[in-house]
Design an enzyme around this catalytic site. Structure first.
Site, PDB file in Angstrom:
ATOM      1  N   GLN A   6       0.815  -1.210   0.000  1.00  0.00           N
ATOM      2  CA  GLN A   6       0.000   0.000   0.000  1.00  0.00           C
ATOM      3  C   GLN A   6       0.848   1.258   0.000  1.00  0.00           C
ATOM      4  O   GLN A   6       2.053   1.227   0.257  1.00  0.00           O
ATOM      5  CB  GLN A   6      -0.932   0.001   1.212  1.00  0.00           C
ATOM      6  CG  GLN A   6      -0.231  -0.112   2.546  1.00  0.00           C
ATOM      7  CD  GLN A   6      -1.196  -0.356   3.692  1.00  0.00           C
ATOM      8  OE1 GLN A   6      -1.475   0.550   4.484  1.00  0.00           O
ATOM      9  NE2 GLN A   6      -1.705  -1.588   3.786  1.00  0.00           N
TER      10      GLN A   6
ATOM     11  N   HIS B 124       0.269   5.777   0.836  1.00  0.00           N
ATOM     12  CA  HIS B 124      -0.606   6.799   1.406  1.00  0.00           C
ATOM     13  C   HIS B 124      -0.293   8.155   0.774  1.00  0.00           C
ATOM     14  O   HIS B 124       0.867   8.438   0.459  1.00  0.00           O
ATOM     15  CB  HIS B 124      -0.424   6.886   2.919  1.00  0.00           C
ATOM     16  CG  HIS B 124      -0.493   5.553   3.602  1.00  0.00           C
ATOM     17  ND1 HIS B 124      -1.583   4.727   3.494  1.00  0.00           N
ATOM     18  CD2 HIS B 124       0.404   4.899   4.379  1.00  0.00           C
ATOM     19  CE1 HIS B 124      -1.366   3.615   4.196  1.00  0.00           C
ATOM     20  NE2 HIS B 124      -0.163   3.697   4.731  1.00  0.00           N
TER      21      HIS B 124
ATOM     22  N   HIS C 198       4.821   0.224   0.608  1.00  0.00           N
ATOM     23  CA  HIS C 198       5.259  -0.654   1.690  1.00  0.00           C
ATOM     24  C   HIS C 198       4.220  -1.722   1.987  1.00  0.00           C
ATOM     25  O   HIS C 198       3.065  -1.633   1.563  1.00  0.00           O
ATOM     26  CB  HIS C 198       5.524   0.148   2.964  1.00  0.00           C
ATOM     27  CG  HIS C 198       4.285   0.799   3.528  1.00  0.00           C
ATOM     28  ND1 HIS C 198       3.751   1.949   2.992  1.00  0.00           N
ATOM     29  CD2 HIS C 198       3.466   0.460   4.560  1.00  0.00           C
ATOM     30  CE1 HIS C 198       2.662   2.297   3.676  1.00  0.00           C
ATOM     31  NE2 HIS C 198       2.479   1.393   4.639  1.00  0.00           N
TER      32      HIS C 198
ATOM     33  N   ARG D  78      -4.051   0.558  -2.531  1.00  0.00           N
ATOM     34  CA  ARG D  78      -3.428  -0.765  -2.498  1.00  0.00           C
ATOM     35  C   ARG D  78      -2.827  -1.152  -3.843  1.00  0.00           C
ATOM     36  O   ARG D  78      -3.356  -0.800  -4.892  1.00  0.00           O
ATOM     37  CB  ARG D  78      -4.450  -1.800  -2.051  1.00  0.00           C
ATOM     38  CG  ARG D  78      -4.934  -1.570  -0.616  1.00  0.00           C
ATOM     39  CD  ARG D  78      -6.079  -2.475  -0.215  1.00  0.00           C
ATOM     40  NE  ARG D  78      -6.414  -2.264   1.195  1.00  0.00           N
ATOM     41  CZ  ARG D  78      -7.247  -1.327   1.620  1.00  0.00           C
ATOM     42  NH1 ARG D  78      -7.834  -0.514   0.757  1.00  0.00           N
ATOM     43  NH2 ARG D  78      -7.497  -1.183   2.906  1.00  0.00           N
TER      44      ARG D  78
END
Length: 402
Positions: free
Chosen positions: A97, A99, A258, A277
């Site tokens: 994933q 962010h 990560h 994802r």
């Protein structure tokens, strides 16, 4: 000082014993317990009792942001507690994933409102994060250099990886890594299944042999037990594989791809639940949006520099304004809770802790328990035989508050 009732998230990758053991409950728990949330995020605000009334930390902050957060923090973050503290307990791999940063989160969240059914963004906040390992914690974090990625793929001797390796060898390094990720994830379904099968078989063979990438190959074979046929197994080899020793930490900036594989740790992040994802998941993977957010050049720092603090206190220096983390090993003599200003969440991870204020108010915390200190709670001290983690707003805001 408000004792918190944290929220347990029962995601299927969670442990049945780690959180229960930490909190002194019966082991094993009835089902998987993946995350313990301590904060004011709408998806899981902690409960508390204020003036004899049960409420949530989210509602308490919303009712009087300046009192609870302090004026600088309330102004900067629009009256929202800027951080979320968690304990992660992973028995199985989490998804690969990434962010968003603040601007990406705002634009992505705004754009999806015009597309019916599109729910990639949970909120309009960024999500950098820090993971402190309470046990050895296996992670995939940040891209390898592209020369190393070529070595890893070449070592498998899988001819179908040729197009991925060709992409890695051409053009700008960051663009090549991003395009290699796209090439893996966008492969036609039939070809993708055969590629994943070949990579997993080769990884299983090489994972038990000596070599610099044996642990990464072994991780692919192990993750395949939980995510058979998933293209993220191939993509995972683009990422650096490592095992954090207990007591070390990892900082992940926004844009850093990560996956957390296995372990128990304290996680501190901006107050967001935004996750895009790339694999190891049955949930939606939006490749174009994933690639827009992913920054192959994001520098993932292992063991952020511990800054010396008074006594047995250490601060973990992260380049973000939303959060800071301090860790203190307590003793019999009361010592100031660090940091001393702004909104804080205090978590005890072993032993016991006794928190006290000058007016005589006291709070006792055992292992796995936590409490909220509003900005108005100053000169708080702690003693005991436990270890405390204190989550707060980032260092620049603390300096303003002080």
């Amino acid at each position: 000082m408000d004792v918190l009732q944290p929220i347990i998230k029962p995601y299927p990758w969670g442990s049945r014993d780690a959180l229960a053991r930490l909190q002194g409950r019966d082991v094993p728990a009835a089902g998987p317990e993946a995350e313990l949330w301590m904060g004011a995020h709408p998806a899981g605000p902690s409960g508390l009792t204020r003036d004899g009334r049960r409420t949530t930390l989210q509602d308490v902050v919303a009712a009087d942001p300046e009192r609870e957060l302090g004026a600088p923090c309330a102004r900067r973050f629009g009256g929202r507690l800027p951080f979320l503290l968690k304990i992660l307990a992973a028995d199985q791999p989490l998804s690969i994933q990434v962010h968003p940063d603040r601007q990406q989160a705002r634009s992505g969240f705004a754009a999806q409102s015009a597309v019916p059914g599109r729910q990639l963004y949970a909120d309009d906040w960024p999500k950098p994060e820090l993971l402190y390992a309470l046990t050895p914690f296996e992670v995939l974090a940040g891209f390898r250099g592209r020369a190393e990625a070529v070595e890893v793929y070449d070592g498998l001797d899988v001819p179908a990886l040729g197009p991925v390796v060709d992409v890695l060898r051409t053009g700008d390094a960051d663009d090549a890594l991003r395009e290699a990720l796209r090439t893996v994830l966008d492969r036609p379904c039939g070809d993708r299944r055969s590629l994943v099968s070949a990579v997993v078989a080769a990884s299983a063979r090489l994972g038990g042999s000596p070599g610099p990438y044996a642990a990464a190959y072994a991780a692919v074979a192990d993750m395949a037990r939980h995510h058979p046929g998933d293209p993220g197994l191939v993509a995972s080899l683009l990422l650096r594989h490592q095992v954090l020793e207990a007591g070390t930490a990892l900082f992940l900036p926004a844009g850093g791809l990560h996956a957390y594989v296995r372990g128990v740790g304290v996680e501190l992040l901006a107050n967001s639940d935004n996750v895009l994802r790339a694999g190891l998941t049955g949930k939606q993977v939006d490749v174009p949006e994933l690639l827009r957010i992913t920054d192959p050049g994001a520098r993932v720092a292992v063991a952020p520099r511990p800054l010396g603090g008074p006594g047995r206190t250490h601060a973990y220096d992260c380049p973000v304004e939303e959060f800071a983390l301090h860790r203190t090993a307590l003793g019999a003599a009361p010592r100031p809770v660090v940091p001393a200003a702004g909104p804080r969440i205090v978590l005890c991870v072993d032993g016991t802790a006794q928190l006290g204020k000058p007016d005589g108010e006291e709070v006792s915390l055992r292992s796995g328990a936590s409490c909220f200190l509003p900005a108005t709670d100053e000169e708080v001290t702690a003693r005991g035989d436990g270890t405390l983690f204190v989550a707060s707003a980032g260092t620049p805001l603390l300096q303003q508050a002080g």
